[in-house]
Scaffold this motif. Structure first.
Motif, PDB file in Angstrom:
ATOM      1  N   GLY A 396      47.356  30.482  50.584  1.00  0.00           N
ATOM      2  CA  GLY A 396      46.820  29.354  49.834  1.00  0.00           C
ATOM      3  C   GLY A 396      47.954  28.594  49.180  1.00  0.00           C
ATOM      4  N   PHE A 397      47.626  27.422  48.634  1.00  0.00           N
ATOM      5  CA  PHE A 397      48.627  26.619  47.941  1.00  0.00           C
ATOM      6  C   PHE A 397      48.170  26.319  46.523  1.00  0.00           C
ATOM      7  CE2 PHE A 397      49.861  25.728  52.309  1.00  0.00           C
ATOM      8  CZ  PHE A 397      51.248  25.698  52.228  1.00  0.00           C
ATOM      9  N   THR A 398      49.116  26.424  45.590  1.00  0.00           N
ATOM     10  CA  THR A 398      48.842  25.970  44.232  1.00  0.00           C
ATOM     11  C   THR A 398      48.805  24.442  44.239  1.00  0.00           C
ATOM     12  OG1 THR A 398      51.174  25.805  43.655  1.00  0.00           O
ATOM     13  CG2 THR A 398      50.090  27.944  43.272  1.00  0.00           C
ATOM     14  N   GLU A 399      48.361  23.862  43.120  1.00  0.00           N
ATOM     15  CA  GLU A 399      48.334  22.402  43.045  1.00  0.00           C
ATOM     16  C   GLU A 399      49.735  21.823  43.247  1.00  0.00           C
ATOM     17  OE1 GLU A 399      48.219  23.773  38.663  1.00  0.00           O
ATOM     18  OE2 GLU A 399      47.903  24.608  40.657  1.00  0.00           O
ATOM     19  N   ASN A 400      50.784  22.545  42.785  1.00  0.00           N
ATOM     20  CA  ASN A 400      52.150  22.045  42.962  1.00  0.00           C
ATOM     21  C   ASN A 400      52.847  22.685  44.161  1.00  0.00           C
ATOM     22  OD1 ASN A 400      52.314  24.505  41.635  1.00  0.00           O
ATOM     23  ND2 ASN A 400      54.104  23.941  40.418  1.00  0.00           N
ATOM     24  N   TYR A 401      52.052  23.048  45.159  1.00  0.00           N
ATOM     25  CA  TYR A 401      52.521  23.361  46.516  1.00  0.00           C
ATOM     26  C   TYR A 401      53.370  24.627  46.611  1.00  0.00           C
ATOM     27  CZ  TYR A 401      52.711  21.702  51.353  1.00  0.00           C
ATOM     28  OH  TYR A 401      52.528  21.556  52.702  1.00  0.00           O
ATOM     29  N   VAL A 402      53.075  25.602  45.782  1.00  0.00           N
ATOM     30  CA  VAL A 402      53.667  26.931  45.953  1.00  0.00           C
ATOM     31  C   VAL A 402      52.749  27.703  46.900  1.00  0.00           C
ATOM     32  CG1 VAL A 402      54.259  29.107  44.824  1.00  0.00           C
ATOM     33  CG2 VAL A 402      54.740  26.922  43.676  1.00  0.00           C
ATOM     34  N   LYS A 403      53.316  28.255  47.969  1.00  0.00           N
ATOM     35  CA  LYS A 403      52.503  28.977  48.951  1.00  0.00           C
ATOM     36  C   LYS A 403      52.369  30.439  48.535  1.00  0.00           C
ATOM     37  CE  LYS A 403      51.774  29.481  53.924  1.00  0.00           C
ATOM     38  NZ  LYS A 403      52.305  29.206  55.265  1.00  0.00           N
ATOM     39  N   VAL A 404      51.124  30.895  48.409  1.00  0.00           N
ATOM     40  CA  VAL A 404      50.854  32.263  47.961  1.00  0.00           C
ATOM     41  C   VAL A 404      50.170  33.059  49.065  1.00  0.00           C
ATOM     42  CG1 VAL A 404      50.583  31.431  45.584  1.00  0.00           C
ATOM     43  CG2 VAL A 404      48.545  31.804  47.003  1.00  0.00           C
ATOM     44  N   LYS A 405      50.172  34.398  48.905  1.00  0.00           N
ATOM     45  CA  LYS A 405      49.517  35.269  49.878  1.00  0.00           C
ATOM     46  C   LYS A 405      48.797  36.396  49.147  1.00  0.00           C
ATOM     47  CE  LYS A 405      52.179  38.297  52.130  1.00  0.00           C
ATOM     48  NZ  LYS A 405      53.306  38.969  52.826  1.00  0.00           N
ATOM     49  N   ALA A 406      47.741  36.905  49.783  1.00  0.00           N
ATOM     50  CA  ALA A 406      46.993  38.052  49.271  1.00  0.00           C
ATOM     51  C   ALA A 406      46.359  38.750  50.462  1.00  0.00           C
ATOM     52  CB  ALA A 406      45.908  37.586  48.297  1.00  0.00           C
ATOM     53  N   PRO A 407      46.000  40.030  50.326  1.00  0.00           N
ATOM     54  CA  PRO A 407      45.297  40.703  51.421  1.00  0.00           C
ATOM     55  C   PRO A 407      44.055  39.911  51.825  1.00  0.00           C
ATOM     56  CG  PRO A 407      45.966  42.296  49.766  1.00  0.00           C
ATOM     57  CD  PRO A 407      46.253  40.929  49.191  1.00  0.00           C
ATOM     58  N   TRP A 408      43.785  39.847  53.134  1.00  0.00           N
ATOM     59  CA  TRP A 408      42.683  39.033  53.661  1.00  0.00           C
ATOM     60  C   TRP A 408      41.352  39.394  53.004  1.00  0.00           C
ATOM     61  CZ3 TRP A 408      41.259  34.777  55.832  1.00  0.00           C
ATOM     62  CH2 TRP A 408      39.985  34.664  56.393  1.00  0.00           C
ATOM     63  N   ASN A 409      40.685  38.351  52.544  1.00  0.00           N
ATOM     64  CA  ASN A 409      39.335  38.499  51.979  1.00  0.00           C
ATOM     65  C   ASN A 409      38.567  37.228  52.336  1.00  0.00           C
ATOM     66  OD1 ASN A 409      36.991  38.606  50.514  1.00  0.00           O
ATOM     67  ND2 ASN A 409      37.966  39.007  48.543  1.00  0.00           N
ATOM     68  N   PRO A 410      37.602  37.317  53.265  1.00  0.00           N
ATOM     69  CA  PRO A 410      36.907  36.096  53.717  1.00  0.00           C
ATOM     70  C   PRO A 410      36.188  35.353  52.596  1.00  0.00           C
ATOM     71  CG  PRO A 410      35.823  38.092  54.561  1.00  0.00           C
ATOM     72  CD  PRO A 410      37.121  38.529  53.961  1.00  0.00           C
ATOM     73  N   GLU A 411      35.872  36.055  51.517  1.00  0.00           N
ATOM     74  CA  GLU A 411      35.172  35.399  50.403  1.00  0.00           C
ATOM     75  C   GLU A 411      36.068  34.415  49.646  1.00  0.00           C
ATOM     76  OE1 GLU A 411      33.355  38.323  47.902  1.00  0.00           O
ATOM     77  OE2 GLU A 411      32.206  39.201  49.554  1.00  0.00           O
ATOM     78  N   LEU A 412      37.379  34.549  49.833  1.00  0.00           N
ATOM     79  CA  LEU A 412      38.293  33.637  49.141  1.00  0.00           C
ATOM     80  C   LEU A 412      38.411  32.281  49.842  1.00  0.00           C
ATOM     81  CD1 LEU A 412      41.282  36.001  48.218  1.00  0.00           C
ATOM     82  CD2 LEU A 412      39.595  35.012  46.659  1.00  0.00           C
ATOM     83  N   VAL A 413      38.045  32.233  51.130  1.00  0.00           N
ATOM     84  CA  VAL A 413      38.253  31.016  51.928  1.00  0.00           C
ATOM     85  C   VAL A 413      37.582  29.799  51.276  1.00  0.00           C
ATOM     86  CG1 VAL A 413      37.743  29.901  54.137  1.00  0.00           C
ATOM     87  CG2 VAL A 413      38.519  32.277  54.090  1.00  0.00           C
ATOM     88  N   ASN A 414      38.395  28.710  51.150  1.00  0.00           N
ATOM     89  CA  ASN A 414      37.921  27.433  50.598  1.00  0.00           C
ATOM     90  C   ASN A 414      37.394  27.566  49.172  1.00  0.00           C
ATOM     91  OD1 ASN A 414      37.635  24.644  50.835  1.00  0.00           O
ATOM     92  ND2 ASN A 414      35.489  24.799  51.393  1.00  0.00           N
ATOM     93  N   THR A 415      37.997  28.469  48.390  1.00  0.00           N
ATOM     94  CA  THR A 415      37.648  28.569  46.968  1.00  0.00           C
ATOM     95  C   THR A 415      38.901  28.337  46.128  1.00  0.00           C
ATOM     96  OG1 THR A 415      38.049  30.959  46.873  1.00  0.00           O
ATOM     97  CG2 THR A 415      35.798  30.245  47.390  1.00  0.00           C
ATOM     98  N   LEU A 416      38.686  27.880  44.906  1.00  0.00           N
ATOM     99  CA  LEU A 416      39.772  27.639  43.956  1.00  0.00           C
ATOM    100  C   LEU A 416      39.749  28.725  42.891  1.00  0.00           C
ATOM    101  CD1 LEU A 416      39.069  23.846  43.667  1.00  0.00           C
ATOM    102  CD2 LEU A 416      41.312  24.710  44.259  1.00  0.00           C
ATOM    103  N   HIS A 417      40.907  29.311  42.610  1.00  0.00           N
ATOM    104  CA  HIS A 417      40.997  30.349  41.587  1.00  0.00           C
ATOM    105  C   HIS A 417      42.209  30.112  40.706  1.00  0.00           C
ATOM    106  CE1 HIS A 417      38.024  33.360  43.105  1.00  0.00           C
ATOM    107  NE2 HIS A 417      38.256  32.732  44.248  1.00  0.00           N
ATOM    108  N   GLU A 418      42.067  30.442  39.435  1.00  0.00           N
ATOM    109  CA  GLU A 418      43.221  30.450  38.541  1.00  0.00           C
ATOM    110  C   GLU A 418      43.973  31.756  38.726  1.00  0.00           C
ATOM    111  OE1 GLU A 418      42.570  29.796  34.411  1.00  0.00           O
ATOM    112  OE2 GLU A 418      42.888  27.650  34.613  1.00  0.00           O
ATOM    113  N   VAL A 419      45.294  31.657  38.920  1.00  0.00           N
ATOM    114  CA  VAL A 419      46.102  32.857  39.134  1.00  0.00           C
ATOM    115  C   VAL A 419      47.386  32.759  38.317  1.00  0.00           C
ATOM    116  CG1 VAL A 419      45.235  33.035  41.511  1.00  0.00           C
ATOM    117  CG2 VAL A 419      47.446  31.961  41.098  1.00  0.00           C
ATOM    118  N   GLU A 420      47.978  33.918  38.068  1.00  0.00           N
ATOM    119  CA  GLU A 420      49.328  33.951  37.494  1.00  0.00           C
ATOM    120  C   GLU A 420      50.287  34.355  38.606  1.00  0.00           C
ATOM    121  OE1 GLU A 420      52.125  36.269  34.236  1.00  0.00           O
ATOM    122  OE2 GLU A 420      49.944  36.473  34.084  1.00  0.00           O
TER     123      GLU A 420
END
Length: 441
Positions: A396-420
């Motif tokens: 996924g990408f943060t609003e300021n275009y940092v590319k992040v990764k996490a173990p695959w979870n189909p429920e995350l697809v096309n959702t927005l989350h706040e992360v640290e």
């Protein structure tokens, strides 16, 4: 039901036009299939920005022939406008359509019999004086929305004005209607695209009067309900005004990410390229963005090996970029294009030297991206997760275009989350922890 498949080379603008053309086929009863499948018609949307794109075209035609030797193969796009006869001569190509004809593609499909040589329907580029709006929905999480086409600039290396014609824009009403249509499909992010989007507002038929400015477009889009994110794909430094930068800094939807073509960090080379600014203006734009959005991501286009670029010029450009507070580079190795002034210039840089310089700048880009990612660790950002399972990970990408990764979870697809943002993985992507488990959207 006839089957049709599409392949797109090149830029986001090409992707948006392919999608619109594909929807036209579907509305006329064609079934769209993947390019690797057997289809009755294969449409290849070409690019002419790099030599590589020219070469890749023949490979893609062969892929289509392998999937179905009897299929009808059509070439459209920039290369098709610039060199229609050359494409028509490629074995397996049946039809070549120019800049205006590609939007009426189904009108040319009365007979799908294979041709011994490709048939060409291509206008003079002066006739490409009307505007066709389009958008592409990529991976269900973001859409490319075309707002402008063509270019009136005369950069000495560029064939795009020859391939796409004069600068012209969509109406504000139509852009807003398309934006609403996209958001109604559940798409969370819209990327604005065009050839020269900062020039937005010029009407059809060479009318140089701006009906609306780019700033007015940005203001209006920020009010469209249902859009979560808006991203400006690429904008010329001389057209990126303070009012736009300041508005984005306080916007509801526009994200702090700018992609600003530089092309060279040497004023001598910028003048040879006939760019409309010098390095001091570029420095000013970067400083302004960072003043009002210290966390903003800034991407830069650079061309290496332009005619007349000495070792001294290149090192000057390298140091200029090294000192700039930017986040990554898109590096292009200069390649000669027919019918451009640069192709006739003295001081041709050997290809081996171009390659070496390109490698140096790609190394600098990796260093810049790493430094930017490190500066974001410990901050809380919003991530939009994408739809592809890549080797067991979701990206996924943060609003300021940092590319992040996490173990695959189909429920995350096309959702927005706040992360640290917590750490950088060995592949250079960023790990994170959820700040809250509830979705933002």
């Amino acid at each position: 039901m006839k089957k049709v498949a599409f392949y797109t080379l090149g830029c986001k603008l090409n992707f948006s036009e392919t999608s619109t053309i594909a929807r036209g086929f579907e509305s006329e009863g064609f079934q769209r299939v993947d390019f690797s499948e057997a289809a009755d018609i294969y449409v290849i949307n070409t690019c002419s920005v790099t030599e590589n794109a020219d070469k890749r075209f023949k490979i893609i035609v062969r892929q289509a022939q392998k999937a179905n030797p009897e299929a009808f193969v059509i070439a459209i796009g920039c290369y098709a406008q610039l060199k229609p006869e050359e494409l028509a001569a490629v074995d397996g190509v049946d039809l070549v359509l120019g800049a205006t004809e590609k939007f009426k593609i189904t009108d040319y499909l009365n007979d799908l019999t294979k041709n011994e040589r490709g048939e060409v329907h291509s206008c003079e580029i002066e006739e490409a004086d009307f505007y066709v709006g389009s958008y592409a929905i990529g991976d269900r999480t973001r859409a490319f929305l075309k707002v402008q086409d063509g270019c009136d600039y005369k950069c000495t290396y560029c064939t795009i004005p020859l391939a796409r014609g004069i600068s012209r824009s969509d109406t504000l009403e139509n852009v807003l209607r398309n934006a609403k249509e996209i958001s109604s499909k559940g798409i969370k992010e819209i990327v604005l695209t065009g050839v020269n989007i900062g020039d937005y507002g010029k009407g059809e038929f060479g009318n140089k009067k701006h009906e609306h400015t780019f700033f007015e477009l940005v203001q209006a889009l920020d009010e469209v309900e249902g859009i979560h994110r808006l991203r400006i794909s690429s904008i010329e430094p001389n057209l990126l005004k303070n009012e736009t930068i300041d508005f984005v800094a306080n916007s509801k939807c526009f994200v702090p990410h700018f992609h600003i073509p530089l092309q060279s960090g040497s004023d001598k080379i910028l003048k040879l390229m006939r760019r409309r600014y010098l390095t001091n203006l570029y420095v000013d734009r970067v400083k302004r963005i960072k003043e009002v959005m210290p966390h903003a991501c800034i991407g830069v286009d650079v061309i290496v090996g332009f005619p007349g670029e000495t070792d001294e010029d290149f090192l000057q450009a390298y140091h200029f970029l090294n000192e700039l507070d930017i986040s990554y580079l898109h590096v292009f190795t200069y390649s000669e294009r027919e019918n451009t002034l640069a192709a006739e210039m003295q001081g041709v840089v050997p290809k081996s030297v171009r390659s070496k310089r390109s490698k140096m700048l790609r190394g600098l880009s990796a260093k810049k991206r790493r430094a930017f990612y490190e500066s974001q660790l410990g901050t809380v950002r919003t991530v939009l997760f994408e739809g592809e399972n890549k080797e067991g990970y979701v990206h996924g990408f943060t609003e300021n275009y940092v590319k992040v990764k996490a173990p695959w979870n189909p429920e995350l697809v096309n959702t927005l989350h706040e992360v640290e943002l917590t750490s950088i993985d060995e592949d250079g992507l960023v790990r994170f922890e959820f700040v809250e488990e509830k979705m933002l959207a």
